[in-house]
Motif scaffolding. Structure first.
Motif, PDB file in Angstrom:
ATOM      1  N   ASN A  98      35.235  79.224 -12.003  1.00  0.00           N
ATOM      2  CA  ASN A  98      35.867  78.196 -11.714  1.00  0.00           C
ATOM      3  C   ASN A  98      35.880  77.004 -12.581  1.00  0.00           C
ATOM      4  O   ASN A  98      34.896  76.918 -13.361  1.00  0.00           O
ATOM      5  CB  ASN A  98      34.903  77.518 -10.436  1.00  0.00           C
ATOM      6  N   ILE A 113      39.962  78.192  -8.751  1.00  0.00           N
ATOM      7  CA  ILE A 113      38.915  79.201  -8.875  1.00  0.00           C
ATOM      8  C   ILE A 113      39.214  80.606  -8.554  1.00  0.00           C
ATOM      9  O   ILE A 113      40.495  80.845  -7.590  1.00  0.00           O
ATOM     10  CB  ILE A 113      37.860  78.771  -7.409  1.00  0.00           C
ATOM     11  N   TYR A 114      38.780  81.566  -9.077  1.00  0.00           N
ATOM     12  CA  TYR A 114      38.829  83.000  -8.967  1.00  0.00           C
ATOM     13  C   TYR A 114      37.686  83.603  -8.267  1.00  0.00           C
ATOM     14  O   TYR A 114      36.728  83.557  -8.848  1.00  0.00           O
ATOM     15  CB  TYR A 114      39.409  83.581 -10.155  1.00  0.00           C
ATOM     16  N   ASP A 115      37.799  84.165  -7.009  1.00  0.00           N
ATOM     17  CA  ASP A 115      36.549  84.580  -6.224  1.00  0.00           C
ATOM     18  C   ASP A 115      36.879  86.169  -5.965  1.00  0.00           C
ATOM     19  O   ASP A 115      37.879  86.459  -5.227  1.00  0.00           O
ATOM     20  CB  ASP A 115      36.192  83.889  -5.276  1.00  0.00           C
ATOM     21  N   ASP A 145      29.883  90.126  -5.923  1.00  0.00           N
ATOM     22  CA  ASP A 145      30.770  88.987  -5.769  1.00  0.00           C
ATOM     23  C   ASP A 145      30.655  88.317  -7.329  1.00  0.00           C
ATOM     24  O   ASP A 145      29.742  88.252  -7.824  1.00  0.00           O
ATOM     25  CB  ASP A 145      30.622  87.871  -4.974  1.00  0.00           C
ATOM     26  N   THR A 184      32.693  84.925  -9.356  1.00  0.00           N
ATOM     27  CA  THR A 184      33.562  83.785  -9.443  1.00  0.00           C
ATOM     28  C   THR A 184      33.712  83.278 -10.705  1.00  0.00           C
ATOM     29  O   THR A 184      32.729  83.103 -11.650  1.00  0.00           O
ATOM     30  CB  THR A 184      32.977  82.661  -8.242  1.00  0.00           C
ATOM     31  N   VAL A 206      35.219  80.353  -0.148  1.00  0.00           N
ATOM     32  CA  VAL A 206      34.737  81.480  -0.684  1.00  0.00           C
ATOM     33  C   VAL A 206      35.325  82.768  -0.063  1.00  0.00           C
ATOM     34  O   VAL A 206      35.811  82.685   1.022  1.00  0.00           O
ATOM     35  CB  VAL A 206      33.304  81.694  -0.333  1.00  0.00           C
ATOM     36  N   TYR A 262      35.231  89.460  -4.130  1.00  0.00           N
ATOM     37  CA  TYR A 262      34.206  90.166  -3.312  1.00  0.00           C
ATOM     38  C   TYR A 262      34.377  91.418  -3.176  1.00  0.00           C
ATOM     39  O   TYR A 262      35.546  91.768  -2.633  1.00  0.00           O
ATOM     40  CB  TYR A 262      33.799  89.218  -2.236  1.00  0.00           C
TER      41      TYR A 262
END
Length: 749
Positions: A372, A390-392, A368, A370, A196, A394
């Motif tokens: 995935n 995954i693209y997260d 945030d 995301t 994360v 924040y």
């Protein structure tokens, strides 16, 4: 308007998978002509809604409905092996041959006498029962989460893991973690096995983004033992596994009310039908701001450099714990293409509007989101290939409500591609893989609030070898490539020996590696905000490394489970910050003296035959952080947790009661302050012991109605404001009411 829009999006997300599942059902009726059907019941012959039935060696599976029934459609009429499981019950393997008109299977599950049959996935990509995992692993189950009924994940972890402390960062006004001598930067938090992004308190993730209502279970690996998730995890891995649909149709409405101490409202729905799986959840959480004030400040003993000492009473102070208003949204969709291939897509959104801080002309809003995606392919028997990404994103925004202006002063983006292969060949299970970690950071603590980038690549290989029926060894190596520090290789090995039917031993050795964060490398920030002192990064920092040795023994017989574990960690080039030594108050990150931690933990659990489970755990942590020959650690050396959980069913009405507690011992520590003449004075501070308890009782009524009444901080313990760096201060007792409506049970779906 925003709430109405969120509700409409939630209803749309819930409706579309249902319609799509019906279309898939019609389209597949000819191709998937063969079926396996049956029902699953408990030890009393009662239906078990939500039991999982998997077809081993394929991507197919099903969940049972409100009558405990399931149907699995397959393309071929050959013999398959079904794995039937339910939380708290022993799993069963059943042989079955699908047919056009198949006979009905009747499967009866019996309760497990302990948690050792729980399946874990964090140590490797192969699901294994806890009793067969060589790496020290702790599982916090859904049943334990429901029994505690916590408002947030910090409370949950603190009641379940001895040696875990949640402090309060005075600058960010956010919680920060310490686990058996390991601060937040050494703990790797994952959601469904993925890293994360984002920072809450200093070097800690934003814990408020973890929604308790979305958690199925939590798996904890202690120390740097994981080859797969090794980077920056010197203290351990905490993998939060989120819920998914576990029956053909499901729906839940949940409300938790504790007045000013927090409210939480969640709506969720799921579909698990034919080849489609969908889970949707929407949660609103809120908590009021409160203040903790001290009538008298804490007492400190000041030691001068000449050896003299004087006792001093600090001024009384106060600490404000700021409230929030949070929206969480989670959508998971899975589709089984055929027996060998399936795909999963997950998206989440988090918005935290924090209460306005005193003296500020703006309000913090944390966001945030995301995305995935994951594809799983089974190239052969007992083989699996997983490709994921995954693209997260924040970010922290500031809303200047008087002028209507909004700014973004912090943004952290992580992109993580992953390829993993696992295959079992006789007594050998081999896992190999690649992971990338591409990070972007814009931070108000960087010079001119600029941004920096970093790329990290990792290759790993691991072998799980059943040398004998009684002996298993897992050996792995991880190679991390950092664009600044280049290659770093860390070997790891774990061993499990079943000495006899009731006794097992585990041993492990692991090297750890943590590269400096982008903030530690490039920070230039006025920490006081008024020119008090600067904290600078250091581009010349070296990576931290560690060597860990762990040993444990476990005894299990019927309902009794006892374990004792020992772990010792030695660090080199541990990163800290120290004075520049130029006569100013400015400080800089440096590679300081070596450090070490030693932890001993024991757990005792007994399940009685009449529905009572007693659990107690104790941890001793010897954390030594030396400054001029004095220990400056803020870690409580002795901590314990305890739990008594009782559940029983009276006809169609279920009753449960749970008493949970945590205790931390009194201890002393040193802090160092610089005098006007350049000499140093040392203050020894005493922190009092602390005991927190919670009591929860609940009933489950027919038609899917559950009611819960609880008391948090049962004995009305009140923290000192001066101790907030050690623990999030509690203001006293609170009463909690919870209502849950299971829509599927209510309407017999």
């Amino acid at each position: 308007m925003r709430r109405v829009l969120c509700s409409l999006l939630f209803l749309l997300a819930a409706a579309v998978p249902t319609v799509f599942a019906e279309e898939v059902d019609e389209r597949d009726s000819n191709r998937y002509r063969y079926s396996i059907l049956g029902d699953v019941v408990d030890e009393n012959g009662q239906p078990m809604p939500g039991a999982t039935v998997r077809v081993l060696g394929t991507t197919f599976g099903a969940g049972t409905d409100s009558d405990g029934e399931f149907v699995i459609r397959l393309e071929n009429a050959k013999e398959y092996t079904l794995l039937v499981s339910f939380i708290g019950y022993g799993s069963q393997e059943i042989k079955a041959v699908p047919a056009v008109r198949p006979p009905r299977l009747h499967i009866r599950l019996v309760p497990s006498s302990n948690q050792l049959n729980d399946v874990v996935v964090t140590g490797s990509f192969v699901a294994k029962p806890l009793k067969e995992v060589p790496v020290l692993t702790r599982v916090i189950s859904q049943k334990e989460i429901q029994a505690l009924n916590p408002m947030n994940v910090e409370t949950l972890l603190q009641y379940e893991l001895p040696g875990l402390q949640i402090g309060y960062n005075s600058m960010s006004q956010m919680p920060e973690i310490s686990y058996q001598g390991m601060d937040g930067e050494y703990m790797l938090f994952l959601i469904d096995g993925e890293r994360v992004s984002g920072e809450g308190a200093d070097h800690n993730v934003d814990f408020t983004r973890f929604n308790v209502d979305d958690i199925e279970r939590i798996e904890v690996i202690k120390g740097a033992q994981s080859t797969i998730y090794g980077s920056n995890a010197l203290g351990g891995v905490i993998n939060i596994i989120t819920k998914t649909a576990n029956r053909p149709f499901s729906g839940n409405l949940n409300a938790r009310y504790a007045g000013s101490n927090g409210q939480k409202y969640t709506a969720s729905t799921g579909v698990k039908k034919n080849r489609l799986t969908s889970y949707t959840s929407l949660t609103y959480r809120t908590k009021d701001t409160y203040e903790i004030g001290d009538e008298v400040g804490k007492t400190t003993v000041t030691e001068g450099s000449d050896g003299s000492s004087a006792e001093e009473q600090a001024d009384a102070g106060s600490t404000t714990v700021y409230g929030y208003n949070i929206w969480d949204f989670l959508q998971k969709i899975g589709y089984t293409c055929n027996e060998k291939l399936n795909a999963d897509l997950k998206g989440s959104f988090y918005r935290n509007k924090r209460d306005k801080r005193v003296g500020k002309m703006y309000q913090d809003i944390f966001l945030d989101y995301t995305l995935n995606g994951k594809v799983t392919y089974l190239p052969g028997e007992k083989q699996q290939l997983v490709i994921g990404y995954i693209y997260d994103n924040y970010q922290k925004n500031q809303d200047y409500f008087l002028s209507g202006k909004k700014t973004t002063d912090y943004r952290n983006i992580k992109q993580t591609p992953r390829i993993d292969y696992t295959g079992t060949f006789g007594k050998h299970t081999v896992s190999v893989g690649f992971e990338g970690d591409f990070e972007y950071l814009k931070h108000y603590m960087l010079e001119d609030s600029s941004h920096v980038n970093n790329q990290l690549y990792a290759f790993y290989a691991q072998e799980d070898w059943d040398i004998l029926d009684e002996l298993n060894i897992v050996a792995g190596v991880r190679a991390d490539y950092h664009e600044k520090y280049h290659w770093h290789v860390t070997p790891k090995v774990s061993l499990l020996w079943h000495f006899c039917d009731h006794v097992s031993f585990r041993a492990g050795y692991a090297q750890g590696f943590r590269s400096p964060s982008l903030k530690e490398l490039y920070q230039a920030y006025d920490m006081g905000g008024m020119g008090w002192f600067m904290l600078y990064g250091n581009p010349d920092l070296k990576p931290e490394t560690s060597n860990q040795v762990s040993l444990s023994g476990e005894f299990t017989k019927r309902g009794l489970n006892m374990s004792v574990s020992f772990a010792h960690n030695r660090f080199r080039n541990k990163i800290a910050y120290m004075s520049l030594g130029d006569g100013s108050s400015d400080m800089q990150y440096v590679n300081a003296d070596n450090a070490k931690t030693t932890a001993l933990e024991t757990i005792l659990r007994y399940r009685f035959g009449f529905g009572l489970i007693l659990t107690g755990s104790y941890a001793y942590t010897n954390d030594y952080e030396e400054v001029d020959g004095r220990n400056t650690s803020l870690v409580r050396p002795h901590t314990a947790t305890f739990n008594a959980m009782y559940s029983h069913k009276f006809g169609k009405i279920g009753f449960n009661c749970s008493l949970n507690g945590q205790w931390g011992a009194k201890f002393d520590t040193y802090t160092r302050n610089q005098n006007d003449d350049g000499t140093y004075a040392y203050e020894i501070t005493t922190y009092d012991a602390r005991t927190m308890c919670s009591l929860n009782t609940g009933v489950t009524l027919p038609k899917g109605i559950s009611l819960n009444l609880g008391i948090d901080n049962l004995f009305n313990y009140k923290d000192k404001a001066a101790d907030s760096s050690l623990q999030v201060p509690q203001k006293g007792i609170s009463v909690i009411g919870t209502v849950n409506l299971n829509i599927a049970d209510m309407f017999g779906l």
